[in-house]
Design a protein around this motif. Structure first.
Motif, PDB file in Angstrom:
ATOM      1  N   LEU A   1       0.831  -1.202   0.000  1.00 21.05           N
ATOM      2  CA  LEU A   1       0.000   0.000   0.000  1.00 21.05           C
ATOM      3  C   LEU A   1       0.868   1.256   0.000  1.00 21.05           C
ATOM      4  N   GLU A   2       1.883   1.279   0.840  1.00 24.81           N
ATOM      5  CA  GLU A   2       2.809   2.421   0.874  1.00 24.81           C
ATOM      6  C   GLU A   2       3.555   2.538  -0.449  1.00 24.81           C
ATOM      7  N   HIS A   3       3.969   1.401  -0.988  1.00 19.10           N
ATOM      8  CA  HIS A   3       4.704   1.397  -2.258  1.00 19.10           C
ATOM      9  C   HIS A   3       3.845   1.960  -3.394  1.00 19.10           C
TER      10      HIS A   3
ATOM     11  N   THR B   1       0.638  -9.624  -4.330  1.00 21.41           N
ATOM     12  CA  THR B   1      -0.073  -8.855  -3.302  1.00 21.41           C
ATOM     13  C   THR B   1      -0.361  -7.451  -3.797  1.00 21.41           C
ATOM     14  N   CYS B   2       0.632  -6.869  -4.469  1.00 20.32           N
ATOM     15  CA  CYS B   2       0.499  -5.492  -4.951  1.00 20.32           C
ATOM     16  C   CYS B   2      -0.654  -5.365  -5.956  1.00 20.32           C
ATOM     17  N   TYR B   3      -0.788  -6.340  -6.825  1.00 19.44           N
ATOM     18  CA  TYR B   3      -1.850  -6.294  -7.834  1.00 19.44           C
ATOM     19  C   TYR B   3      -3.225  -6.369  -7.171  1.00 19.44           C
ATOM     20  N   ALA B   4      -3.347  -7.234  -6.124  1.00 21.53           N
ATOM     21  CA  ALA B   4      -4.627  -7.345  -5.410  1.00 21.53           C
ATOM     22  C   ALA B   4      -4.974  -6.024  -4.720  1.00 21.53           C
ATOM     23  N   ILE B   5      -3.971  -5.345  -4.163  1.00 19.05           N
ATOM     24  CA  ILE B   5      -4.209  -4.052  -3.508  1.00 19.05           C
ATOM     25  C   ILE B   5      -4.628  -3.001  -4.550  1.00 19.05           C
TER      26      ILE B   5
ATOM     27  N   LYS C   1     -15.248  -2.315   2.663  1.00 17.75           N
ATOM     28  CA  LYS C   1     -15.047  -2.398   4.113  1.00 17.75           C
ATOM     29  C   LYS C   1     -13.654  -2.930   4.429  1.00 17.75           C
ATOM     30  N   ARG C   2     -13.213  -3.937   3.687  1.00 14.09           N
ATOM     31  CA  ARG C   2     -11.870  -4.470   3.899  1.00 14.09           C
ATOM     32  C   ARG C   2     -10.789  -3.450   3.546  1.00 14.09           C
ATOM     33  N   MET C   3     -11.022  -2.699   2.458  1.00 13.43           N
ATOM     34  CA  MET C   3     -10.065  -1.654   2.090  1.00 13.43           C
ATOM     35  C   MET C   3     -10.020  -0.568   3.159  1.00 13.43           C
ATOM     36  N   TRP C   4     -11.179  -0.254   3.707  1.00 12.17           N
ATOM     37  CA  TRP C   4     -11.259   0.736   4.770  1.00 12.17           C
ATOM     38  C   TRP C   4     -10.453   0.263   5.996  1.00 12.17           C
ATOM     39  N   GLN C   5     -10.558  -1.020   6.303  1.00 10.51           N
ATOM     40  CA  GLN C   5      -9.816  -1.584   7.432  1.00 10.51           C
ATOM     41  C   GLN C   5      -8.307  -1.567   7.166  1.00 10.51           C
ATOM     42  N   LEU C   6      -7.916  -1.826   5.913  1.00  6.69           N
ATOM     43  CA  LEU C   6      -6.493  -1.756   5.576  1.00  6.69           C
ATOM     44  C   LEU C   6      -5.955  -0.343   5.760  1.00  6.69           C
TER      45      LEU C   6
END
Length: 344
Positions: A218-220, A248-252, A274-279
């Motif tokens: 996410l930071e990347h 992982t990066c592609y899924a994000i 909701k999951r993105m909000w939690q991340l």
């Protein structure tokens, strides 16, 4: 019954060529009597210096002062006793004797408090455990207070219980030693509990590592950009290609795209949002550079929590702590692996 005897030369293998060694040995002053009537000449000073039990026996007053001191060691094969006495003199035990009389030597070393021989016997028996003999060895290990051998036996029984359960040794144990049977069943139950706990711990650690990797991705994405998603001020043609953690990066990236365009997000009806909000919230809880952080909503999450003076619940705090710990462990492992590669 006719009584056999054995000489010092026979016992210690002293041939005429080694007659000098024979002259150096004093006369034996004690004899050990074995099953079958064999008498082994020994020296009280040697026995007393090695075994406190022998020392106590030798120091006992005799009824007849002029009579020969005899120490009976009965109930075990006489060759096992000969091998035991040889060990007291030489600190060595023949491999064939260990193979054939290991159990008897373990019992003798326990009764007469000879720890070095006890350790040798325990190690030898542990290396030759099978499903057929493990119950017998386990009983001796328990009686002779040999914890290392006892634990190895218990582990073998636990790992191969179906095979052990069909042996004659197990059937005999059930009929004559129900307490040991209970110990074994309790050990198996505890071992299974430990395995389940370890499996749950590994699964949890894997989840924390995945979340830690998601935070890095996410930071990347929000700082450097990766393939199709990147910071608002990075030109599309300048976006970088796939990174080392692209799965992982592609899924994000897909989650970010969905989060930006989803119509259900407003009323909380979308599980992916909701999951993105939690991340994003998890990142904000971990991030220590909120003023300069480029991850969306990082600073807003922190300000919101300060303004509302809301404390995270204990489960959320634990999750944050575990993810940070997993990230630290992952970084240390990576650094160690790089150092090893450089040294190679």
């Amino acid at each position: 019954m006719e009584t056999d005897s054995i000489t010092i030369d026979d016992l210690y293998g002293i041939s005429p060529v080694k007659s000098d060694l024979r002259r150096e040995l004093p006369e034996s002053d004690v004899r050990i009597l074995t099953s079958g009537g064999l008498k082994i000449p020994v020296h009280s000073s040697v026995l007393a210096s090695i075994s406190p039990v022998f020392e106590s026996i030798i120091d006992r007053p005799r009824k007849h002062q002029g009579s020969e001191k005899v120490i009976p060691i009965l109930g075990v094969p006489r060759i096992a006793v000969v091998s035991f006495v040889r060990f007291l003199y030489s600190s060595r035990c023949a491999e064939e004797h260990l193979e054939k009389y290991g159990i008897h030597l373990l019992a003798l070393s326990h009764v007469y408090l000879v720890p070095h021989l006890k350790q040798i016997c325990s190690k030898h028996l542990a290396q030759r455990l099978t499903t057929d003999n493990v119950v017998d060895v386990l009983q001796f290990a328990r009686l002779c207070d040999a914890p290392d051998l006892y634990l190895k036996c218990m582990k073998l029984v636990s790992n191969h219980f179906k095979a052990v359960e069909s042996t004659e040794g197990w059937k005999f144990l059930q009929d004559h030693d129900p307490w040991l049977e209970l110990e074994i069943l309790q050990f198996i139950d505890e071992a299974e509990t430990r395995r389940k706990r370890t499996r749950r711990h590994r699964e949890a650690q894997s989840l924390y590592l995945q979340l830690s990797e998601a935070m890095e991705c996410l930071e990347h994405i929000c700082t450097e950009g990766c393939t199709s998603v990147g910071p608002y001020d990075v030109e599309p043609e300048r976006k970088k290609g796939p990174c080392s953690k692209y799965a992982t990066c592609y899924a994000i990236q897909l989650s970010i795209k969905h989060f930006a365009t989803c119509q259900k997000r407003v009323n909380g009806g979308c599980l992916r949002c909701k999951r993105m909000w939690q991340l994003l919230r998890l990142h904000s809880s971990i991030c220590e550079q909120s003023d300069s952080c480029r991850v969306p909503l990082c600073r807003q999450f922190k300000l919101r929590m300060l303004q509302e003076k809301r404390r995270d619940d204990s489960r959320w705090k634990l999750l944050v702590k575990k993810v940070v710990s997993a990230k630290t462990i992952s970084s240390l492992s990576l650094s160690k692996r790089r150092r090893e590669e450089e040294e190679e």
